[in-house]
Design a protein around this motif. Structure first.
Motif, PDB file in Angstrom:
ATOM      1  N   PHE A 189      11.189  14.309 -44.239  1.00 45.33           N
ATOM      2  CA  PHE A 189      10.278  13.526 -43.401  1.00 45.33           C
ATOM      3  C   PHE A 189       8.861  14.082 -43.514  1.00 45.33           C
ATOM      4  O   PHE A 189       8.662  15.301 -43.460  1.00 45.33           O
ATOM      5  CB  PHE A 189      10.731  13.609 -41.935  1.00 45.33           C
ATOM      6  CG  PHE A 189       9.690  13.190 -40.937  1.00 45.33           C
ATOM      7  CD1 PHE A 189       9.433  11.844 -40.689  1.00 45.33           C
ATOM      8  CD2 PHE A 189       8.946  14.140 -40.244  1.00 45.33           C
ATOM      9  CE1 PHE A 189       8.457  11.465 -39.767  1.00 45.33           C
ATOM     10  CE2 PHE A 189       7.973  13.762 -39.316  1.00 45.33           C
ATOM     11  CZ  PHE A 189       7.735  12.424 -39.084  1.00 45.33           C
TER      12      PHE A 189
ATOM     13  N   LYS B 184       5.020  13.371 -41.733  1.00 45.84           N
ATOM     14  CA  LYS B 184       4.264  12.598 -40.726  1.00 45.84           C
ATOM     15  C   LYS B 184       3.240  11.730 -41.435  1.00 45.84           C
ATOM     16  O   LYS B 184       2.485  12.206 -42.279  1.00 45.84           O
ATOM     17  CB  LYS B 184       3.588  13.541 -39.735  1.00 45.84           C
ATOM     18  CG  LYS B 184       2.790  12.816 -38.677  1.00 45.84           C
ATOM     19  CD  LYS B 184       2.934  13.450 -37.309  1.00 45.84           C
ATOM     20  CE  LYS B 184       4.217  13.079 -36.599  1.00 45.84           C
ATOM     21  NZ  LYS B 184       4.446  13.811 -35.368  1.00 45.84           N
TER      22      LYS B 184
ATOM     23  N   SER C   9       3.904  20.213 -35.567  1.00 48.80           N
ATOM     24  CA  SER C   9       2.561  19.673 -35.313  1.00 48.80           C
ATOM     25  C   SER C   9       1.898  20.517 -34.232  1.00 48.80           C
ATOM     26  O   SER C   9       2.455  21.529 -33.795  1.00 48.80           O
ATOM     27  CB  SER C   9       2.675  18.216 -34.842  1.00 48.80           C
ATOM     28  OG  SER C   9       3.188  18.197 -33.525  1.00 48.80           O
TER      29      SER C   9
ATOM     30  N   GLY D 258      11.209  14.198 -32.302  1.00 49.42           N
ATOM     31  CA  GLY D 258      10.767  15.161 -33.311  1.00 49.42           C
ATOM     32  C   GLY D 258       9.843  14.520 -34.327  1.00 49.42           C
ATOM     33  O   GLY D 258       8.787  15.075 -34.669  1.00 49.42           O
TER      34      GLY D 258
ATOM     35  N   ASP E 102       6.490  13.371 -32.350  1.00 49.74           N
ATOM     36  CA  ASP E 102       5.599  14.363 -31.736  1.00 49.74           C
ATOM     37  C   ASP E 102       5.572  15.734 -32.417  1.00 49.74           C
ATOM     38  O   ASP E 102       4.509  16.294 -32.620  1.00 49.74           O
ATOM     39  CB  ASP E 102       6.006  14.613 -30.275  1.00 49.74           C
ATOM     40  CG  ASP E 102       5.701  13.415 -29.388  1.00 49.74           C
ATOM     41  OD1 ASP E 102       4.937  12.536 -29.827  1.00 49.74           O
ATOM     42  OD2 ASP E 102       6.258  13.345 -28.278  1.00 49.74           O
ATOM     43  N   TRP E 103       6.724  16.305 -32.657  1.00 49.11           N
ATOM     44  CA  TRP E 103       6.797  17.745 -32.864  1.00 49.11           C
ATOM     45  C   TRP E 103       6.644  18.213 -34.302  1.00 49.11           C
ATOM     46  O   TRP E 103       6.207  19.331 -34.538  1.00 49.11           O
ATOM     47  CB  TRP E 103       8.111  18.295 -32.301  1.00 49.11           C
ATOM     48  CG  TRP E 103       8.263  18.122 -30.824  1.00 49.11           C
ATOM     49  CD1 TRP E 103       7.279  18.291 -29.894  1.00 49.11           C
ATOM     50  CD2 TRP E 103       9.440  17.759 -30.115  1.00 49.11           C
ATOM     51  NE1 TRP E 103       7.785  18.050 -28.640  1.00 49.11           N
ATOM     52  CE2 TRP E 103       9.115  17.726 -28.751  1.00 49.11           C
ATOM     53  CE3 TRP E 103      10.746  17.450 -30.492  1.00 49.11           C
ATOM     54  CZ2 TRP E 103      10.050  17.400 -27.766  1.00 49.11           C
ATOM     55  CZ3 TRP E 103      11.673  17.136 -29.522  1.00 49.11           C
ATOM     56  CH2 TRP E 103      11.324  17.113 -28.173  1.00 49.11           C
ATOM     57  N   TYR E 104       7.068  17.384 -35.237  1.00 47.88           N
ATOM     58  CA  TYR E 104       7.100  17.852 -36.626  1.00 47.88           C
ATOM     59  C   TYR E 104       6.059  17.161 -37.497  1.00 47.88           C
ATOM     60  O   TYR E 104       5.904  15.940 -37.442  1.00 47.88           O
ATOM     61  CB  TYR E 104       8.478  17.587 -37.259  1.00 47.88           C
ATOM     62  CG  TYR E 104       9.601  18.338 -36.607  1.00 47.88           C
ATOM     63  CD1 TYR E 104       9.612  19.723 -36.556  1.00 47.88           C
ATOM     64  CD2 TYR E 104      10.673  17.652 -36.039  1.00 47.88           C
ATOM     65  CE1 TYR E 104      10.656  20.416 -35.950  1.00 47.88           C
ATOM     66  CE2 TYR E 104      11.718  18.332 -35.437  1.00 47.88           C
ATOM     67  CZ  TYR E 104      11.698  19.709 -35.395  1.00 47.88           C
ATOM     68  OH  TYR E 104      12.731  20.385 -34.799  1.00 47.88           O
TER      69      TYR E 104
END
Lengths: 103, 103
Positions: A100, A102, B17, B79, B82-84
């Motif tokens: 993955f 972003k 992130s 995830g 937001d987080w990765y």
């Protein structure tokens, strides 16, 4: 990391002893050395209460050659003597993977 | 970790992130939940610049069931949202392993 259809991972999990003198230098040296090995594909490492280093290899032979590399043998001996209370090495064959990013 | 002749590992590697609000709580919840899953064998996790979590499972079916577990699906979505910044999931089959204990 180079792209490979089929490859292997070495999962090295460890807990350190109280004597970690010289450990970081050796770890850096071993990472640099691993990168020069035939069949090396990549390496990821992190440490909290436990340390996890995963290295990726083209074949079981490449892993065997790395285990028996002479400077690496010295590092392994030093690790057992001084740096590690415990470690476990697991060798496994990649079945599948996905990634993955972003956007 | 329970002893198994043949089993699988899921190597989850990630970079976070800047938004890690709620991450630690969710990670703890997911670890507790994984432990209740059929076929779960163990989990090891560490984070520096990169995070590595390796979980161990009896079978590919057990891994698939965990991936599709409803609360875990919500965590996965959060995830990605937001987080990765990045993660990679590798599923591999154990070939062999060995262990060292300081005597």
């Amino acid at each position: 990391m180079k792209n490979k259809n089929s490859y292997y991972a070495v999962i090295f999990t460890s807990t350190q002893s109280e004597n970690t003198k010289g450990y970081d230098e050796m770890a850096n040296q071993m990472e640099a050395l691993a990168k020069t090995q035939e069949g090396f594909l990549g390496l990821e490492s992190a440490r909290d209460s436990v340390g996890i280093t995963v290295s990726y290899w083209e074949s079981l032979d490449a892993i065997k050659n790395w285990k028996q590399q002479s400077d690496h043998l010295i590092a392994q001996q030093k690790g057992r003597q001084d740096w590690y209370n415990w470690y476990k090495v697991r060798i496994c064959k990649m079945e599948r993977e996905y990634e993955f990013f972003k956007s």
